[in-house]
Design a protein around this motif. Sequence first.
Motif, short mmCIF file in Angstrom:
data_model
loop_
_atom_site.label_atom_id
_atom_site.label_comp_id
_atom_site.label_asym_id
_atom_site.label_seq_id
_atom_site.Cartn_x
_atom_site.Cartn_y
_atom_site.Cartn_z
N LYS A 42 -11.19 14.42 9.03
CA LYS A 42 -11.63 14.32 7.64
C LYS A 42 -12.05 12.90 7.29
N ALA A 43 -11.32 11.90 7.83
CA ALA A 43 -11.71 10.51 7.60
C ALA A 43 -13.08 10.23 8.18
N GLY A 44 -13.36 10.78 9.37
CA GLY A 44 -14.68 10.61 9.97
C GLY A 44 -15.77 11.28 9.15
N GLU A 45 -15.46 12.46 8.61
CA GLU A 45 -16.43 13.19 7.78
C GLU A 45 -16.75 12.42 6.50
N ILE A 95 0.85 -1.19 0.00
CA ILE A 95 0.00 0.00 0.00
C ILE A 95 0.89 1.23 0.00
N ALA A 96 0.61 2.17 -0.89
CA ALA A 96 1.40 3.39 -0.97
C ALA A 96 0.99 4.35 0.15
N ARG A 97 1.92 5.21 0.56
CA ARG A 97 1.63 6.18 1.61
C ARG A 97 0.65 7.23 1.09
N SER A 98 -0.40 7.47 1.84
CA SER A 98 -1.36 8.53 1.57
C SER A 98 -2.02 8.88 2.89
N ASP A 99 -2.74 9.99 2.92
CA ASP A 99 -3.38 10.41 4.17
C ASP A 99 -4.59 9.55 4.49
N GLY A 131 -13.20 -4.99 -6.56
CA GLY A 131 -13.45 -3.81 -5.73
C GLY A 131 -12.61 -2.64 -6.18
N TYR A 132 -12.78 -1.53 -5.45
CA TYR A 132 -12.07 -0.29 -5.79
C TYR A 132 -11.38 0.26 -4.54
N THR A 133 -10.30 0.98 -4.80
CA THR A 133 -9.57 1.67 -3.72
C THR A 133 -9.23 3.08 -4.18
N LEU A 134 -9.41 4.04 -3.28
CA LEU A 134 -8.99 5.41 -3.55
C LEU A 134 -7.98 5.82 -2.50
N ALA A 135 -6.85 6.35 -2.95
CA ALA A 135 -5.85 6.91 -2.05
C ALA A 135 -5.89 8.43 -2.23
N LEU A 136 -5.93 9.16 -1.15
CA LEU A 136 -6.00 10.62 -1.29
C LEU A 136 -5.16 11.31 -0.23
N ASP A 137 -4.63 12.47 -0.62
CA ASP A 137 -3.85 13.32 0.28
C ASP A 137 -4.63 14.60 0.56
N LEU A 138 -4.48 15.11 1.78
CA LEU A 138 -5.16 16.33 2.18
C LEU A 138 -4.21 17.51 2.11
N GLY A 139 -4.79 18.70 2.06
CA GLY A 139 -3.99 19.91 2.05
C GLY A 139 -3.33 20.16 3.39
N PRO A 140 -2.39 21.12 3.44
CA PRO A 140 -1.68 21.41 4.70
C PRO A 140 -2.64 21.86 5.79
N GLY A 141 -2.39 21.35 7.00
CA GLY A 141 -3.17 21.79 8.15
C GLY A 141 -4.51 21.12 8.34
N ILE A 142 -4.90 20.21 7.46
CA ILE A 142 -6.20 19.53 7.57
C ILE A 142 -6.06 18.36 8.54
N ASP A 143 -6.99 18.26 9.48
CA ASP A 143 -7.00 17.17 10.45
C ASP A 143 -7.40 15.87 9.74
N VAL A 144 -6.44 14.93 9.64
CA VAL A 144 -6.68 13.71 8.87
C VAL A 144 -7.77 12.86 9.50
N GLN A 145 -7.72 12.70 10.83
CA GLN A 145 -8.69 11.85 11.50
C GLN A 145 -10.10 12.41 11.38
N ILE A 184 -9.06 18.32 -0.22
CA ILE A 184 -8.35 17.20 -0.84
C ILE A 184 -7.38 17.74 -1.89
N GLU A 185 -6.12 17.43 -1.70
CA GLU A 185 -5.06 17.92 -2.58
C GLU A 185 -4.90 17.06 -3.82
N GLY A 186 -5.13 15.77 -3.70
CA GLY A 186 -5.01 14.86 -4.84
C GLY A 186 -5.49 13.48 -4.47
N TYR A 187 -5.92 12.72 -5.48
CA TYR A 187 -6.38 11.35 -5.22
C TYR A 187 -6.10 10.48 -6.43
N ALA A 188 -6.09 9.18 -6.21
CA ALA A 188 -5.89 8.21 -7.28
C ALA A 188 -6.88 7.07 -7.07
#
Length: 787
Positions: A623-626, A464-468, A607-621, A496-500
Amino acid sequence: MILSRILLRDLSRRKASLLVVFIFIFLSALLAAGGAGLISDLAGSLRLFFSTAKAPHFVQMHGGRLSAAEAEEIASWAGSRGLVEDCQISGMISIDGASLRFSGADEAETNSIMDISLVVQNPRFDYLLDMKNLIPEPARGEIGVPVYYAREKGVRVGDHVSLTHSGIQRDFRVSLLVRDAQMNPAVVHSKRFLMNRADFRELEEIFPDREYLISFRLSDSSRIDEFSEAWQKTDLPKSGPAVDYRIFYVLNSISDGIMAVVLGILSLLLLIIAVLCLRFIILGSIEEDYREIGVMKAVGLPRRTIRRIFLVKYLFISGLAALGGSLASLLCNPVLTSNILFSIGQAPSETSRYLASLSAAAGILLFAFLLLLPVFRRFEAVSAVEALRSGSVGDASGRRRPLPLKVFRGINLNVALGLRDILQRPRLFALLFLVYFFSALIILIPFHFLTTLASPDFISYMGIARSDIRIDLRYAGETETGLEELTGLLKMDPDIEGYALMMRSRYELEPDTADSPDDGASLVVESGNHSLFPLKYLEGTVPVSGDELAVSYLNSRDLNVKIGDSLVLKAGDTTREMRISGIYQDITNGGRTAKASFKGFPGLPLGYTLALDLGPGIDVQAKAGELGALLPSARVTHLESYLDQTLGSTILQLSRLITAAIALGSLIAVLITGLFFRMLAARDAGRIAVMRSIGFTPASVRIQYLSTALILLGTGVAAGSLFANTLGQGFVGFIWGFLGAPGISFVIDPLKAYCMLPLMLMGLVAAAAVLSIAGSLKKTVSVITVE
């Protein structure tokens, strides 16, 4: 009688040194016997567990609805195969984490990485077992919860579980904890909850999602590959991963297998230290008993008899220590096997554990004396005439011509004298250097492995590649529509800064396209843009063009392919030749996956998988809950939580062992330092008396010996750190290579590994060195005063 007198005399003369050797061999045997007992219990418990549960030999997971006609077609196909002993189709109600809540929990399992399914007890095999490994049937209103949640969430019998969907809620009492041969381990991200049949039928009307396990028991489990090949060639329903009996075994043994390997490493390092200490004591004994050995030779005792006298003496002490360690391991067994007892139950027989423990201790003893046999040949060189004349072995310490102090110009005099002593008597101080070296290994190799396992970077060894944030979606008929809505939502989200987006599909391998024993085998491929979130590759690079394919290490080994080789993938009547562009590490899914970037080549969707990175200063946990609340049908996790839920219990179990290893390594350094400098101060009594007579104070003498200890400690720890980071890392990679990660690189915590731990060792060693020579200095002072 002679042997008894010699043994009793040596025990009284060398109590401290022989006690230290006894302790090290005892601990080495304890760890070796404990590791062997752990492996024996794990193997026996797994055999009994799988036998009682009648674990299937091959399982095909299928997402979505399965019609009665399709079920009949599967049963008919299985009946036509003589290899199939039994076939069973188990329906499951799939629910998302947001629909599940345990009593006492602050929130639902929204951020759980687990695929949660509700099932009833199977009729013929693949049974879910209770904590006594019996086959239970919950009563109405009751539910069986996987042991994973008892370990990770603290769920206990008597708690309640709430299941909610579309405003409808059903509450159930936890009546039992469930062991599942397929889905017990945390590394398996699917969990089955056991329901009463009447409750299950009601819940079928509430929860719409379905999944099926198409399970097979074979008359010959060694022919799983043959059966898998035949199954993959059919057009029967198979929209999901396929797993077999061997993978169940590996996944169920990972956590305790890691513990056994760490115990084995510690045991080996301890054994080496014990052999070094025993060698030092034997050589010292030969020197002290030089005249006595000469007398034995002079009266006509054969050299073999003399050697046997000393051999029996040390064999008695070492054998007693090894036996004690083996017996002590049986007392420690409940602690080591607590995870096994909880997860899969007790081994059927204790006899195999006893035999394994005793065999390991015997192996420790045998290995030690094979290494020591050359030392006993020193008796051959003892001359009766020379021994009776001089009564001394001579320059056994390895003294050399004194080095002039001007060589150490600019260094404090006392420190210079300590350093000069090391250079003049290297053979004498080699023991202490090697003890510090191996003590550093005992501390650092397990510690580095723990920090690596607990590091976010470890996610790369799971393919698994590193992502937020990571979002997983099961494949179902309506997934495509939901996927378009999801990607549209992600594009519009400013956080969201980017996703794949990646799609997991199964493809058949064209026969004869790889040097594989399984023609017609299949390959699970994750296709999409892997360059946005790239993995670390063992060899090669990320697949970029549509004809490039990256495969996991175990797949490359099984298929015997390397960079530049080709594989032909088949989807229906369409084939595509793929060139191997990279090989990466993966310990998930049995370590057998692949990655590509092609489009327009649909295989069997999983199935499908999305990896995404968040912008600076965004609370990852947060955002995941949202996102989890907005996407109830998806599994949304941030990667720190992903690692914690997958490896948290293993890391906790390993951290306790590492704490013990640090304490053990420190104890070894202190004990040997105390013993060595006590012996050295006694040997150097004359030298100390001369220094005191010419004006050296007791403090100056202490600084000399303290300098010697700290210089040896510093060089030993430095050498140990270098070895741990190179050959030690390679050894750990060799072990993990069997799981799919041979190129593991230590993630090092420099503050703890290179500052806190060495400073702790330095303080303990300094205290041991100073205290051990204090008594000798007092004796020397009293001798000078009398004179």
